[in-house]
Design a protein around this motif. Structure first.
Motif, PDB file in Angstrom:
ATOM      1  N   LYS A  46       4.756  16.051  -3.950  1.00  0.00           N
ATOM      2  CA  LYS A  46       5.703  16.125  -2.834  1.00  0.00           C
ATOM      3  C   LYS A  46       5.279  15.092  -1.809  1.00  0.00           C
ATOM      4  N   LEU A  47       6.117  14.107  -1.600  1.00  0.00           N
ATOM      5  CA  LEU A  47       5.777  13.064  -0.639  1.00  0.00           C
ATOM      6  C   LEU A  47       6.038  13.571   0.778  1.00  0.00           C
ATOM      7  N   PRO A  48       5.276  13.076   1.731  1.00  0.00           N
ATOM      8  CA  PRO A  48       5.551  13.471   3.114  1.00  0.00           C
ATOM      9  C   PRO A  48       6.787  12.738   3.629  1.00  0.00           C
ATOM     10  N   TRP A  50       9.148  10.410   5.847  1.00  0.00           N
ATOM     11  CA  TRP A  50       8.809   9.100   6.390  1.00  0.00           C
ATOM     12  C   TRP A  50       8.639   9.166   7.908  1.00  0.00           C
ATOM     13  N   ARG A 120      -3.678  -2.103  -2.964  1.00  0.00           N
ATOM     14  CA  ARG A 120      -2.471  -2.531  -3.659  1.00  0.00           C
ATOM     15  C   ARG A 120      -2.799  -3.117  -5.036  1.00  0.00           C
ATOM     16  N   GLU A 186      -2.521  -8.415  -6.709  1.00  0.00           N
ATOM     17  CA  GLU A 186      -1.540  -7.536  -7.336  1.00  0.00           C
ATOM     18  C   GLU A 186      -1.169  -8.018  -8.725  1.00  0.00           C
TER      19      GLU A 186
ATOM     20  N   ILE B 130       3.494  -2.422  -6.117  1.00  0.00           N
ATOM     21  CA  ILE B 130       4.930  -2.180  -6.322  1.00  0.00           C
ATOM     22  C   ILE B 130       5.229  -0.684  -6.321  1.00  0.00           C
ATOM     23  N   GLN B 132       3.646   1.552  -4.624  1.00  0.00           N
ATOM     24  CA  GLN B 132       3.594   1.968  -3.226  1.00  0.00           C
ATOM     25  C   GLN B 132       4.903   1.612  -2.516  1.00  0.00           C
ATOM     26  N   ASP B 133       5.422   0.415  -2.788  1.00  0.00           N
ATOM     27  CA  ASP B 133       6.682   0.007  -2.170  1.00  0.00           C
ATOM     28  C   ASP B 133       7.819   0.941  -2.576  1.00  0.00           C
ATOM     29  N   LYS B 135       7.466   4.047  -3.555  1.00  0.00           N
ATOM     30  CA  LYS B 135       7.217   5.353  -2.923  1.00  0.00           C
ATOM     31  C   LYS B 135       7.656   5.346  -1.466  1.00  0.00           C
ATOM     32  N   THR B 136       7.339   4.255  -0.781  1.00  0.00           N
ATOM     33  CA  THR B 136       7.738   4.154   0.623  1.00  0.00           C
ATOM     34  C   THR B 136       9.259   4.196   0.739  1.00  0.00           C
ATOM     35  N   ARG B 139      10.492   7.661   0.237  1.00  0.00           N
ATOM     36  CA  ARG B 139      10.271   8.486   1.429  1.00  0.00           C
ATOM     37  C   ARG B 139      11.308   8.171   2.493  1.00  0.00           C
ATOM     38  N   LYS B 140      11.606   6.884   2.670  1.00  0.00           N
ATOM     39  CA  LYS B 140      12.598   6.489   3.670  1.00  0.00           C
ATOM     40  C   LYS B 140      13.974   7.028   3.309  1.00  0.00           C
ATOM     41  N   LEU B 144      11.880  13.225  -1.685  1.00  0.00           N
ATOM     42  CA  LEU B 144      10.458  13.513  -1.540  1.00  0.00           C
ATOM     43  C   LEU B 144       9.832  14.166  -2.768  1.00  0.00           C
TER      44      LEU B 144
END
Lengths: 186, 155
Positions: A46-48, A50, A120, A186, B130, B132-133, B135-136, B139-140, B144
């Protein structure tokens, strides 16, 4: 001419439907063989929600934070010491439950926070392995808690939601993921 | 008594097999309906990592899939070898995620929308940048519940 017509007249004009079953069977077997019931499994997260500013874990009491850092070379730094993934689960369990009431481990399970930070350049495989161990630590603790409560089967998703909530209320899973660093390639 | 015997003697002992095809067809149609053909063509090489703490994904129509990995040989000339994101059956960028999620969402009944899961099928060799991007961006977009797709590990 005459002869031919007579044979035609003799023939019954019914189509033999006996082989229909065989044709259908053939199709059926084809579909049976090609059907692959894909079972998709994975680690649920479960992501927090934003928010622009990151939660500040420096304000917390240091003994309650279990920090795990993974660098771009896929090496682990647990509480500022190098560690191996294979030890992670036991260490996390000891940290959360703190059976010997040590001063440097979590005060109580409800206050324990696991902080995970990666680069990263970290391999996804390593990240999943680390996450898996941390999740596993909580799963093991929930299992023990369930057995203590008298549930023989241990913790699983088939338990009634109230029971699961009660167990998770005693040992909540708090895993905070910080924005990754960008040192590695990366 | 004699009446029954007469009837029995007359009747044909063979079982009619005429309805057998219908039964088989019924089974056939059942399997045809149940079979879900893989809807997206895989354009990426994905070998998901293995893990032990797995959860089964419950309802298939509540899941959307995001693939991350290196393009397959066929596409390496046009898309290069660096990890890419695939949504549905086409190469996409991070900016396409909100529209993709929205397109999936409108197909789901309103009451179930809170349980939509995003399954991330990511190759083990991909770096976290990538991921992480993505996931971000998830979230935005308010998505979730995420599932890191993984293979079961035999211990």
């Amino acid at each position: 001419m005459f002869n031919k017509r007579s044979t035609r007249d003799k023939m019954s004009n019914e189509v033999n439907a006996g082989s229909m079953a065989d044709i259908a069977f053939l199709l059926l077997i084809f579909f049976l063989v090609t059907t692959t019931i894909v079972e998709d499994k994975g680690i649920r997260v479960k992501l927090p929600p934003w928010s622009e500013d990151e939660p500040d874990i420096t304000k917390l009491n240091k003994r309650n934070v279990f920090s795990v850092l993974v660098n771009a070379q896929n090496q682990l730094l647990v509480r500022n010491e190098p560690a191996a993934i294979s030890d992670l689960r036991e260490r996390a369990k000891e940290f959360i439950s703190n059976p010997s009431r040590r001063e440097d481990l979590a005060e109580k399970p409800t206050k324990a926070i696991i902080s995970l930070k990666n680069d990263r350049g970290t391999n996804y495989k390593t990240y999943v392995e680390v996450y898996n161990e941390l999740k596993g630590a909580y799963n093991d603790l929930w299992d023990e808690e369930a057995k203590r409560m008298g549930i023989d089967g241990g913790y699983n998703d088939d338990l009634p939601i109230e029971t699961r909530r009660a167990i998770k209320g005693k040992i909540p899973m708090v895993l905070s993921e910080a924005e990754p660093t960008a040192f590695g390639k990366e | 008594m004699s009446k029954f015997q007469k009837k029995r003697g007359k009747s044909n002992p063979e079982v009619s097999t005429a309805s057998l095809p219908d039964i088989i067809f019924m089974l056939l149609f059942f399997f045809m309906m149940v079979t879900v053909m893989r809807d997206a063509e895989m354009k990426l090489m994905i070998n998901t990592p293995s893990a032990s703490e797995l959860v089964k994904l419950s309802e298939k129509n509540l899941v959307n899939y995001l693939y991350i990995g290196k393009p397959v040989k066929k596409f390496q000339e046009t898309y290069g070898t660096s990890p890419r994101l695939q949504l549905g059956d086409k190469f996409s960028t991070i900016a396409d995620i909100p529209l993709f999620l929205e397109k999936h969402k409108i197909k789901v009944p309103e009451a179930k929308r809170g349980r939509i899961t995003s399954s991330l099928k990511v190759d083990g060799e991909v770096t976290m940048g990538i991921v992480q991007d993505v996931k971000t961006q998830l979230r935005k977009s308010g998505q979730l519940i995420v599932n890191y797709s993984a293979k079961p590990r035999n211990e």
